[in-house]
Motif scaffolding. Structure first.
Motif, PDB file in Angstrom:
ATOM      1  N   LEU A  23      30.451 -61.031 -15.532  1.00 51.11           N
ATOM      2  CA  LEU A  23      29.189 -60.316 -15.632  1.00 51.11           C
ATOM      3  C   LEU A  23      28.126 -61.016 -14.782  1.00 51.11           C
ATOM      4  O   LEU A  23      27.895 -62.219 -14.913  1.00 51.11           O
ATOM      5  CB  LEU A  23      28.726 -60.260 -17.091  1.00 51.11           C
ATOM      6  N   CYS A  24      27.490 -60.262 -13.903  1.00 51.25           N
ATOM      7  CA  CYS A  24      26.468 -60.814 -13.012  1.00 51.25           C
ATOM      8  C   CYS A  24      25.239 -61.246 -13.809  1.00 51.25           C
ATOM      9  O   CYS A  24      24.981 -60.781 -14.915  1.00 51.25           O
ATOM     10  CB  CYS A  24      26.042 -59.771 -11.984  1.00 51.25           C
ATOM     11  N   LEU A  25      24.453 -62.107 -13.178  1.00 47.31           N
ATOM     12  CA  LEU A  25      23.163 -62.470 -13.738  1.00 47.31           C
ATOM     13  C   LEU A  25      22.252 -61.255 -13.825  1.00 47.31           C
ATOM     14  O   LEU A  25      22.343 -60.334 -13.012  1.00 47.31           O
ATOM     15  CB  LEU A  25      22.489 -63.523 -12.865  1.00 47.31           C
ATOM     16  N   ALA A  26      21.357 -61.279 -14.784  1.00 49.58           N
ATOM     17  CA  ALA A  26      20.343 -60.238 -14.890  1.00 49.58           C
ATOM     18  C   ALA A  26      19.132 -60.625 -14.050  1.00 49.58           C
ATOM     19  O   ALA A  26      18.872 -61.812 -13.829  1.00 49.58           O
ATOM     20  CB  ALA A  26      19.925 -60.058 -16.338  1.00 49.58           C
ATOM     21  N   PRO A  27      18.364 -59.637 -13.564  1.00 48.96           N
ATOM     22  CA  PRO A  27      17.160 -59.969 -12.785  1.00 48.96           C
ATOM     23  C   PRO A  27      16.128 -60.686 -13.637  1.00 48.96           C
ATOM     24  O   PRO A  27      16.108 -60.578 -14.864  1.00 48.96           O
ATOM     25  CB  PRO A  27      16.652 -58.599 -12.322  1.00 48.96           C
ATOM     26  N   LEU A  28      15.244 -61.427 -12.961  1.00 51.19           N
ATOM     27  CA  LEU A  28      14.206 -62.179 -13.661  1.00 51.19           C
ATOM     28  C   LEU A  28      13.246 -61.231 -14.379  1.00 51.19           C
ATOM     29  O   LEU A  28      12.900 -60.166 -13.845  1.00 51.19           O
ATOM     30  CB  LEU A  28      13.422 -63.044 -12.673  1.00 51.19           C
ATOM     31  N   GLY A 259      13.075 -52.829   1.201  1.00 51.72           N
ATOM     32  CA  GLY A 259      13.772 -52.619  -0.057  1.00 51.72           C
ATOM     33  C   GLY A 259      13.972 -53.928  -0.794  1.00 51.72           C
ATOM     34  O   GLY A 259      14.187 -54.979  -0.180  1.00 51.72           O
ATOM     35  N   SER A 260      13.924 -53.878  -2.121  1.00 49.42           N
ATOM     36  CA  SER A 260      14.056 -55.084  -2.930  1.00 49.42           C
ATOM     37  C   SER A 260      15.504 -55.490  -3.160  1.00 49.42           C
ATOM     38  O   SER A 260      15.811 -56.655  -3.364  1.00 49.42           O
ATOM     39  CB  SER A 260      13.394 -54.865  -4.295  1.00 49.42           C
ATOM     40  N   ASP A 261      16.406 -54.513  -3.199  1.00 45.22           N
ATOM     41  CA  ASP A 261      17.810 -54.720  -3.585  1.00 45.22           C
ATOM     42  C   ASP A 261      17.940 -55.084  -5.063  1.00 45.22           C
ATOM     43  O   ASP A 261      18.943 -55.656  -5.487  1.00 45.22           O
ATOM     44  CB  ASP A 261      18.494 -55.773  -2.709  1.00 45.22           C
ATOM     45  N   TRP A 262      16.945 -54.767  -5.866  1.00 45.23           N
ATOM     46  CA  TRP A 262      17.033 -54.952  -7.303  1.00 45.23           C
ATOM     47  C   TRP A 262      18.211 -54.151  -7.860  1.00 45.23           C
ATOM     48  O   TRP A 262      18.466 -53.060  -7.373  1.00 45.23           O
ATOM     49  CB  TRP A 262      15.718 -54.476  -7.939  1.00 45.23           C
ATOM     50  N   PRO A 263      19.008 -54.651  -8.809  1.00 40.91           N
ATOM     51  CA  PRO A 263      18.822 -55.858  -9.634  1.00 40.91           C
ATOM     52  C   PRO A 263      19.531 -57.105  -9.106  1.00 40.91           C
ATOM     53  O   PRO A 263      19.878 -57.987  -9.887  1.00 40.91           O
ATOM     54  CB  PRO A 263      19.424 -55.428 -10.974  1.00 40.91           C
ATOM     55  N   HIS A 264      19.757 -57.172  -7.795  1.00 47.63           N
ATOM     56  CA  HIS A 264      20.245 -58.402  -7.152  1.00 47.63           C
ATOM     57  C   HIS A 264      21.599 -58.842  -7.732  1.00 47.63           C
ATOM     58  O   HIS A 264      21.736 -59.932  -8.294  1.00 47.63           O
ATOM     59  CB  HIS A 264      19.214 -59.526  -7.291  1.00 47.63           C
ATOM     60  N   VAL A 265      22.592 -58.010  -7.550  1.00 49.93           N
ATOM     61  CA  VAL A 265      23.890 -58.246  -8.192  1.00 49.93           C
ATOM     62  C   VAL A 265      24.730 -59.276  -7.436  1.00 49.93           C
ATOM     63  O   VAL A 265      24.512 -59.542  -6.258  1.00 49.93           O
ATOM     64  CB  VAL A 265      24.687 -56.927  -8.287  1.00 49.93           C
ATOM     65  N   ALA A 266      25.698 -59.865  -8.159  1.00 49.82           N
ATOM     66  CA  ALA A 266      26.771 -60.676  -7.577  1.00 49.82           C
ATOM     67  C   ALA A 266      26.278 -61.899  -6.816  1.00 49.82           C
ATOM     68  O   ALA A 266      26.726 -62.181  -5.705  1.00 49.82           O
ATOM     69  CB  ALA A 266      27.656 -59.818  -6.676  1.00 49.82           C
ATOM     70  N   ILE A 267      25.357 -62.631  -7.417  1.00 52.63           N
ATOM     71  CA  ILE A 267      24.868 -63.870  -6.817  1.00 52.63           C
ATOM     72  C   ILE A 267      24.768 -64.931  -7.906  1.00 52.63           C
ATOM     73  O   ILE A 267      24.713 -64.622  -9.100  1.00 52.63           O
ATOM     74  CB  ILE A 267      23.499 -63.689  -6.138  1.00 52.63           C
ATOM     75  N   LYS A 268      24.729 -66.195  -7.476  1.00 55.89           N
ATOM     76  CA  LYS A 268      24.657 -67.315  -8.415  1.00 55.89           C
ATOM     77  C   LYS A 268      23.225 -67.776  -8.683  1.00 55.89           C
ATOM     78  O   LYS A 268      22.946 -68.413  -9.688  1.00 55.89           O
ATOM     79  CB  LYS A 268      25.472 -68.496  -7.877  1.00 55.89           C
ATOM     80  N   MET A 270      19.377 -66.235  -8.916  1.00 56.58           N
ATOM     81  CA  MET A 270      18.631 -64.980  -8.980  1.00 56.58           C
ATOM     82  C   MET A 270      17.297 -65.097  -8.243  1.00 56.58           C
ATOM     83  O   MET A 270      16.457 -65.923  -8.588  1.00 56.58           O
ATOM     84  CB  MET A 270      18.393 -64.600 -10.435  1.00 56.58           C
ATOM     85  N   PRO A 271      17.069 -64.281  -7.219  1.00 57.47           N
ATOM     86  CA  PRO A 271      15.788 -64.333  -6.502  1.00 57.47           C
ATOM     87  C   PRO A 271      14.691 -63.631  -7.288  1.00 57.47           C
ATOM     88  O   PRO A 271      14.951 -62.839  -8.190  1.00 57.47           O
ATOM     89  CB  PRO A 271      16.097 -63.579  -5.204  1.00 57.47           C
ATOM     90  N   ASP A 272      13.467 -63.920  -6.907  1.00 62.01           N
ATOM     91  CA  ASP A 272      12.289 -63.287  -7.487  1.00 62.01           C
ATOM     92  C   ASP A 272      12.003 -62.016  -6.681  1.00 62.01           C
ATOM     93  O   ASP A 272      11.761 -62.072  -5.475  1.00 62.01           O
ATOM     94  CB  ASP A 272      11.116 -64.267  -7.401  1.00 62.01           C
ATOM     95  N   THR A 273      12.022 -60.864  -7.349  1.00 61.67           N
ATOM     96  CA  THR A 273      11.811 -59.592  -6.662  1.00 61.67           C
ATOM     97  C   THR A 273      10.440 -59.547  -5.998  1.00 61.67           C
ATOM     98  O   THR A 273      10.278 -59.007  -4.901  1.00 61.67           O
ATOM     99  CB  THR A 273      11.963 -58.421  -7.646  1.00 61.67           C
ATOM    100  N   GLY A 274       9.437 -60.119  -6.655  1.00 63.31           N
ATOM    101  CA  GLY A 274       8.112 -60.173  -6.045  1.00 63.31           C
ATOM    102  C   GLY A 274       8.085 -61.010  -4.791  1.00 63.31           C
ATOM    103  O   GLY A 274       7.376 -60.700  -3.826  1.00 63.31           O
ATOM    104  N   ARG A 275       8.872 -62.077  -4.787  1.00 62.52           N
ATOM    105  CA  ARG A 275       8.978 -62.916  -3.602  1.00 62.52           C
ATOM    106  C   ARG A 275       9.576 -62.137  -2.442  1.00 62.52           C
ATOM    107  O   ARG A 275       9.181 -62.312  -1.284  1.00 62.52           O
ATOM    108  CB  ARG A 275       9.829 -64.154  -3.914  1.00 62.52           C
TER     109      ARG A 275
END
Length: 304
Positions: A23-28, A259-268, A270-275
């Motif tokens: 299960l991927c990380l959830a967005p911030l 584009g934000s690419d939210w919810p930023h799937v499949a990464i170790k 998690m980036p900040d969408t606002g960033r």
């Protein structure tokens, strides 16, 4: 012929290996505040909604397993980044089952548009129904399991043109030199996802980068300025992506969207969408150009 399993042998596009069933990380839950005034009618042209239940099963050949990214969560993200509008892109793990995305589009007809994933045997009636729901494009995917590969390219492109839609490509731009004859011949409006999705650092003189520039400059292709966090080796500043982003904006400021690419799937990490949004302050410091990227260009491309 390149398909969904033929990828360049260099660096992976994920910073760490992700198992398809993990299960991927959830967005911030909170995001960085904008560093500039976000104009009215700004649009995030790349995000996903996903649900995993018996009515919407994920594909068995997916590359990752995201957590639920619901309509309510997505709309909250748009609000938190100041986005009046959004474009949902069918996520690869849902394959060609666009139903949840279409439901969200129908619930928000003035605010949202969509990019679908379909098989080549889709009927004209189904395409019209998608258009009425807010779909304005189809996506071709050469990177991750569950998408539709280049095998479908020539069959779908004329139908995309007939609908007045665009065809969106999730690909590594280092594939482009061998694909240029096919890409140049496409009759429809075309969009390259994620600035070509190439791992940094890469030279602006690299054959793949030059092919991308040629498609934009000479053949009218559009580009999504997104996923710096997937391409960069400089987390969390992502400064190594800046030369590519600025070069693309300089070539065709009227055909760049963000584009934000939210919810930023499949990464170790998690980036900040606002960033991700605030990178535009560096990539496009001129307010007029930034407003084109956020407001004027997506209104044209996605028929707002």
């Amino acid at each position: 012929m390149i398909n969904s399993i033929d990828r360049p042998n260099a660096q992976t596009h994920f910073p760490d290996k992700i198992n398809s069933t993990d299960l991927c990380l959830a967005p911030l839950p909170n995001v960085e505040a904008p560093l500039f005034t976000v104009p009215i009618d700004s649009c995030d042209t790349h995000a996903h909604v996903v649900i995993n239940d018996p009515d919407h099963p994920m594909t068995a050949n997916r590359s990752y397993t995201p957590p639920t990214a619901s309509e309510a969560h997505y709309l909250s993200m748009l609000n938190s980044t100041g986005m009046s509008r959004g474009v949902l892109v069918q996520i690869s793990v849902m394959g060609t089952d666009n139903n949840y995305m279409l439901q969200v589009l129908r619930n928000n007809p003035d605010r949202l548009r969509g990019v679908a994933v379909v098989d080549t045997d889709i009927t004209d009636e189904e395409l019209v129904q998608m258009h009425d729901s807010g779909v304005r494009g189809l996506r071709i995917n050469t990177l991750f399991g569950g998408g539709i590969s280049f095998d479908a390219l020539e069959k779908l492109a004329p139908r995309v043109e007939e609908m007045g839609w665009n065809m969106q490509f999730l690909m590594d731009a280092r594939q482009l030199p061998e694909l240029m004859p096919r890409m140049r011949a496409l009759p429809c409006t075309c969009v390259i996802d994620h600035m070509g999705h190439m791992p940094m650092p890469i030279s602006l003189d690299d054959p793949g980068t030059q092919a991308l520039f040629s498609l934009v400059k000479d053949h009218g292709f559009w580009v999504k300025l997104s996923v710096a966090y997937r391409m960069s080796e400089h987390y969390p500043e992502f400064s190594d992506v800046t030369p590519l982003a600025k070069a693309l904006i300089n070539i065709a400021p009227d055909r760049m969207v963000w584009g934000s690419d939210w919810p930023h799937v499949a990464i170790k990490r998690m980036p900040d969408t606002g960033r991700m949004l605030n990178l535009l302050a560096t990539w496009a410091p001129d307010e007029k150009i930034r407003n084109k990227i956020l407001v004027e260009n997506p209104a044209v491309l996605y028929d707002f």
